[in-house]
Scaffold this motif. Structure first.
Motif, short mmCIF file in Angstrom:
data_model
loop_
_atom_site.label_atom_id
_atom_site.label_comp_id
_atom_site.label_asym_id
_atom_site.label_seq_id
_atom_site.Cartn_x
_atom_site.Cartn_y
_atom_site.Cartn_z
N ALA A 148 0.86 -1.18 0.00
CA ALA A 148 0.00 0.00 0.00
C ALA A 148 0.90 1.23 0.00
N GLU A 149 0.56 2.20 -0.81
CA GLU A 149 1.36 3.43 -0.86
C GLU A 149 1.24 4.21 0.43
N MET A 150 2.36 4.80 0.85
CA MET A 150 2.40 5.65 2.03
C MET A 150 3.13 6.93 1.71
N ASN A 151 2.84 7.96 2.47
CA ASN A 151 3.59 9.21 2.31
C ASN A 151 4.99 9.04 2.89
N SER A 152 5.89 9.86 2.41
CA SER A 152 7.23 9.93 2.99
C SER A 152 7.55 11.40 3.20
N GLY A 153 7.08 11.94 4.32
CA GLY A 153 7.27 13.36 4.58
C GLY A 153 6.17 14.20 3.98
N ASP A 154 6.43 15.49 3.91
CA ASP A 154 5.41 16.46 3.49
C ASP A 154 5.60 16.97 2.06
N PHE A 155 6.39 16.24 1.25
CA PHE A 155 6.69 16.76 -0.08
C PHE A 155 6.07 15.93 -1.20
N GLY A 156 5.09 15.08 -0.86
CA GLY A 156 4.36 14.35 -1.88
C GLY A 156 5.00 13.05 -2.32
N ASP A 157 6.12 12.67 -1.76
CA ASP A 157 6.76 11.41 -2.15
C ASP A 157 5.94 10.24 -1.64
N LYS A 158 5.82 9.20 -2.48
CA LYS A 158 5.09 8.01 -2.11
C LYS A 158 6.05 6.82 -2.02
N VAL A 159 5.89 6.00 -1.01
CA VAL A 159 6.75 4.83 -0.80
C VAL A 159 5.86 3.63 -0.46
N LYS A 160 6.45 2.42 -0.50
CA LYS A 160 5.67 1.23 -0.20
C LYS A 160 6.18 0.48 1.03
N TYR A 161 7.28 0.96 1.61
CA TYR A 161 7.81 0.33 2.82
C TYR A 161 7.74 1.31 3.98
N VAL A 162 7.40 0.81 5.16
CA VAL A 162 7.36 1.66 6.35
C VAL A 162 8.75 2.21 6.65
N MET A 163 9.79 1.41 6.36
CA MET A 163 11.15 1.86 6.62
C MET A 163 11.53 3.08 5.78
N GLN A 164 10.76 3.37 4.74
CA GLN A 164 11.03 4.53 3.89
C GLN A 164 10.28 5.78 4.33
N THR A 165 9.41 5.64 5.32
CA THR A 165 8.64 6.80 5.77
C THR A 165 9.52 7.70 6.64
N VAL A 166 9.07 8.92 6.81
CA VAL A 166 9.81 9.90 7.60
C VAL A 166 9.40 9.86 9.06
N SER A 167 8.11 9.66 9.32
CA SER A 167 7.62 9.64 10.70
C SER A 167 6.39 8.73 10.77
N PRO A 168 5.99 8.32 11.98
CA PRO A 168 4.79 7.48 12.11
C PRO A 168 3.53 8.12 11.53
N GLU A 169 3.50 9.44 11.44
CA GLU A 169 2.33 10.11 10.89
C GLU A 169 2.13 9.79 9.40
N ASP A 170 3.18 9.29 8.75
CA ASP A 170 3.06 8.91 7.34
C ASP A 170 2.32 7.59 7.15
N ILE A 171 2.19 6.83 8.23
CA ILE A 171 1.63 5.48 8.15
C ILE A 171 0.13 5.53 8.36
N ASP A 172 -0.60 4.67 7.65
CA ASP A 172 -2.04 4.57 7.84
C ASP A 172 -2.34 4.35 9.32
N PRO A 173 -3.31 5.07 9.89
CA PRO A 173 -3.59 4.96 11.34
C PRO A 173 -3.85 3.53 11.80
N LYS A 174 -4.52 2.72 10.98
CA LYS A 174 -4.79 1.34 11.37
C LYS A 174 -3.50 0.53 11.44
N VAL A 175 -2.64 0.74 10.46
CA VAL A 175 -1.35 0.04 10.46
C VAL A 175 -0.50 0.53 11.62
N ARG A 176 -0.53 1.84 11.85
CA ARG A 176 0.24 2.41 12.97
C ARG A 176 -0.24 1.83 14.30
N GLY A 177 -1.54 1.67 14.44
CA GLY A 177 -2.08 1.08 15.66
C GLY A 177 -1.61 -0.36 15.85
#
Length: 287
Positions: A148-177
């Protein structure tokens, strides 16, 4: 810090970087960095917790105040690694390679002699621990091929791995939970944890988020294997799933059982096999 100033022909930023990274105070940062990388690879730092340095208790010949003990018995090792890291221009690839190729890192988690708790401080065996929360979800995505696509920061970049995200806020709330139960560090309120629990096991077994990835879905691994042209044999499907989930080939017994499962139930059997594999201890544990 040193009184040094850039020459007219020098770039002030480059001079400043050189001054900072050659100053003795920065050497302490090198020590902290080495300790953090060690903790990431081994599951526990030479000084642990990694952010808990206490200089009154640190050092090879330190004499801490009464009732206190030295913070680590490996201060000389950490200092030597920090100096080596500094001598190699703070090269993280070099540092990780050095640790990963060490005999300490390559120890088995099994020991032949009786184990005593005091041996743990000597890194006498590999510490068995579960993967960090981010890696748990990424391993589940990689093994199932469902992303599933996720944000990586506030600049519109899309990633598919959680390890590529910038902060937990980039992760879907359900996945983060869900990952919160695996020790996800929210970088504010909670600290990273590698502890295990029955809740973690139940989530991989029964959660809707996991089940959605484990079904035969278009663009997923199971769909690609079951609809391949030319068709793959059951043995090939079994081998692919074992490699994807556990990074190893199946044993003869495992292969025979799994092939029989696919022969009798095929699509449902393939789903059940992948479900079993991601719920084996070796899927989530780092040996």
């Amino acid at each position: 810090m040193t009184g040094e100033k850039p020459k007219p022909s020098e770039d002030p930023r480059q001079v400043y970087a050189r001054i900072v990274t050659s100053h003795i105070q920065f050497a302490r940062v090198a020590r902290a960095t080495v300790n953090l990388i060690w903790a990431e690879l081994f599951g526990v730092g030479i000084v642990d917790p990694p952010f808990g340095f206490h200089l009154a208790r640190y050092g090879a010949n330190v004499k801490p105040p009464a009732l206190w003990t030295p913070q680590t018995i490996h201060a000389e090792l950490l200092d030597a690694l920090a100096e080596d890291f500094r001598a190699h221009h703070y090269d993280l690839r070099y540092l990780i390679r050095l640790m990963a190729t060490s005999s300490t890192y390559q120890l088995s988690h099994r020991v032949d002699a009786p184990w005593k708790p005091q041996y743990a401080g000597y890194f006498a065996r590999r510490l068995v621990r579960h993967l960090p929360a981010e890696m748990v979800w990424d391993a589940l995505s990689q093994s199932t091929g469902v992303f599933a696509e996720m944000n990586s920061g506030d600049f519109g970049d899309k990633v598919k791995y959680v390890m590529q995200t910038v902060s937990p806020e980039d992760i879907d709330p359900k996945v983060r939970g869900l990952l919160g139960y695996f020790g996800l560090d929210d970088r504010g309120l909670g600290a990273k944890s590698l502890g295990s629990s029955t809740v973690q096991a139940s989530l991989l077994l029964n959660s809707d988020l996991a089940k959605q990835k484990l079904g035969v879905r278009e663009k997923g691994r199971l769909h690609a294997l079951l609809s391949a042209e030319p068709p793959k044999t059951n043995a090939e499907i079994v081998e692919d799933l074992f490699l994807a989930a556990l990074s190893r080939f199946p044993s003869k017994g495992e292969s025979a059982f799994a092939q029989r499962l696919l022969a009798e139930h095929h699509e449902q059997g393939a789903e059940d096999l992948l479900w079993v594999l991601v719920n084996k201890p070796e899927f989530i544990l780092n040996y």
